[in-house]
Write a protein that holds these residues in place. Structure first.
Motif, PDB file in Angstrom:
ATOM      1  N   PRO A  41       0.820  -1.218   0.000  1.00 38.58           N
ATOM      2  CA  PRO A  41       0.000   0.000   0.000  1.00 38.58           C
ATOM      3  C   PRO A  41       0.853   1.266   0.000  1.00 38.58           C
ATOM      4  CG  PRO A  41       0.043  -0.968   2.185  1.00 38.58           C
ATOM      5  CD  PRO A  41       0.787  -1.913   1.287  1.00 38.58           C
ATOM      6  N   GLU A  42       0.361   2.278  -0.682  1.00 34.86           N
ATOM      7  CA  GLU A  42       0.949   3.617  -0.607  1.00 34.86           C
ATOM      8  C   GLU A  42       0.506   4.222   0.726  1.00 34.86           C
ATOM      9  OE1 GLU A  42       2.958   5.020  -2.981  1.00 34.86           O
ATOM     10  OE2 GLU A  42       2.853   3.121  -4.084  1.00 34.86           O
ATOM     11  N   GLU A  43       0.988   5.398   1.015  1.00 33.69           N
ATOM     12  CA  GLU A  43       0.711   6.042   2.307  1.00 33.69           C
ATOM     13  C   GLU A  43      -0.788   6.209   2.589  1.00 33.69           C
ATOM     14  OE1 GLU A  43       1.610  10.355   4.243  1.00 33.69           O
ATOM     15  OE2 GLU A  43       3.254   9.365   3.175  1.00 33.69           O
ATOM     16  N   ASP A  44      -1.579   6.507   1.561  1.00 37.61           N
ATOM     17  CA  ASP A  44      -3.008   6.763   1.755  1.00 37.61           C
ATOM     18  C   ASP A  44      -3.890   5.574   1.358  1.00 37.61           C
ATOM     19  OD1 ASP A  44      -2.376   6.990  -0.915  1.00 37.61           O
ATOM     20  OD2 ASP A  44      -3.677   8.708  -1.274  1.00 37.61           O
ATOM     21  N   GLU A  45      -3.326   4.374   1.306  1.00 36.08           N
ATOM     22  CA  GLU A  45      -4.074   3.191   0.890  1.00 36.08           C
ATOM     23  C   GLU A  45      -4.181   2.159   2.014  1.00 36.08           C
ATOM     24  OE1 GLU A  45      -3.188   2.990  -3.884  1.00 36.08           O
ATOM     25  OE2 GLU A  45      -1.811   1.945  -2.567  1.00 36.08           O
ATOM     26  N   VAL A  46      -5.159   1.263   1.854  1.00 33.15           N
ATOM     27  CA  VAL A  46      -5.331   0.128   2.764  1.00 33.15           C
ATOM     28  C   VAL A  46      -5.228  -1.153   1.944  1.00 33.15           C
ATOM     29  CG1 VAL A  46      -6.790   1.383   4.406  1.00 33.15           C
ATOM     30  CG2 VAL A  46      -7.854   0.133   2.526  1.00 33.15           C
ATOM     31  N   VAL A 116      -3.832 -10.003  -2.399  1.00 33.26           N
ATOM     32  CA  VAL A 116      -3.939  -8.828  -1.529  1.00 33.26           C
ATOM     33  C   VAL A 116      -3.691  -7.601  -2.403  1.00 33.26           C
ATOM     34  CG1 VAL A 116      -3.064  -7.658   0.530  1.00 33.26           C
ATOM     35  CG2 VAL A 116      -3.048 -10.157   0.428  1.00 33.26           C
ATOM     36  N   ILE A 117      -4.702  -6.723  -2.465  1.00 33.31           N
ATOM     37  CA  ILE A 117      -4.581  -5.511  -3.270  1.00 33.31           C
ATOM     38  C   ILE A 117      -4.553  -4.291  -2.362  1.00 33.31           C
ATOM     39  CG2 ILE A 117      -5.677  -6.544  -5.294  1.00 33.31           C
ATOM     40  CD1 ILE A 117      -8.241  -4.975  -4.556  1.00 33.31           C
ATOM     41  N   SER A 118      -4.151  -3.166  -2.921  1.00 33.61           N
ATOM     42  CA  SER A 118      -4.126  -1.905  -2.176  1.00 33.61           C
ATOM     43  C   SER A 118      -5.003  -0.886  -2.890  1.00 33.61           C
ATOM     44  CB  SER A 118      -2.702  -1.378  -2.074  1.00 33.61           C
ATOM     45  OG  SER A 118      -1.909  -2.266  -1.334  1.00 33.61           O
ATOM     46  N   GLU A 123     -12.323   4.239  -2.437  1.00 37.30           N
ATOM     47  CA  GLU A 123     -12.592   3.435  -3.629  1.00 37.30           C
ATOM     48  C   GLU A 123     -13.311   2.134  -3.274  1.00 37.30           C
ATOM     49  OE1 GLU A 123      -8.908   2.783  -5.716  1.00 37.30           O
ATOM     50  OE2 GLU A 123      -8.483   4.920  -5.856  1.00 37.30           O
ATOM     51  N   ALA A 124     -13.450   1.870  -1.976  1.00 35.82           N
ATOM     52  CA  ALA A 124     -14.111   0.643  -1.503  1.00 35.82           C
ATOM     53  C   ALA A 124     -15.520   0.981  -1.019  1.00 35.82           C
ATOM     54  CB  ALA A 124     -13.294   0.015  -0.378  1.00 35.82           C
TER      55      ALA A 124
END
Length: 146
Positions: A41-46, A116-118, A123-124
């Protein structure tokens, strides 16, 4: 006397793939969870974890892009899979479709399948409260998370 009536322009056209279900949802096979890629994940992702899948067909249609109306098709088809990914807490989910491979009479995920995606949380989609516990348990069981 000739008619001045002309058939109206149907608008811009584009080929698009549309999903057609072929099976019901089933738990993600453990081998798919174990052997799939893990996106960082990037900083702003889960991270979201694959927990369910279903087989289907991706059908190619000619579509009016202005109205969304199907104009012609299906023009071609290919096997596909639809995968449900959820956050570890079971509160958010994303469904993604991809082309599948046919191996020994059954459909398998693509070689670059990510278990496993980020994504950015916006977006979810939120998971309904009654389903959150089931989703959370599925993630813990498939991915050995505490």
């Amino acid at each position: 006397m000739s008619s001045k009536y002309r058939r109206g322009d149907t608008g811009p056209k584009k080929l698009k793939w549309r999903w057609k279900d072929e099976t019901d949802n089933r738990p993600l096979p453990q081998s798919w969870a174990d052997n799939g890629r893990t996106e960082s994940p990037e900083e702003d992702e889960v991270q979201l974890y694959a927990i369910q899948c279903r087989a289907g067909l991706l059908l190619e249609w000619l579509v009016n892009t202005r109205t969304g109306k199907l104009l012609r098709g299906p023009l071609s088809e290919k096997p596909g899979i639809r995968v449900l990914y959820v956050t570890a807490d079971g509160e958010h989910a994303v469904v993604e479709e991809s082309e599948a491979r046919e191996v020994g009479g059954s459909w398998r995920p693509p070689k670059q399948f990510a278990s496993v995606i980020s994504k950015k949380i916006d977006e979810a989609d939120p998971v309904p409260d009654p389903s959150q516990d089931h989703c959370c348990r599925s993630v813990r069981d498939l991915y050995d998370l505490e």
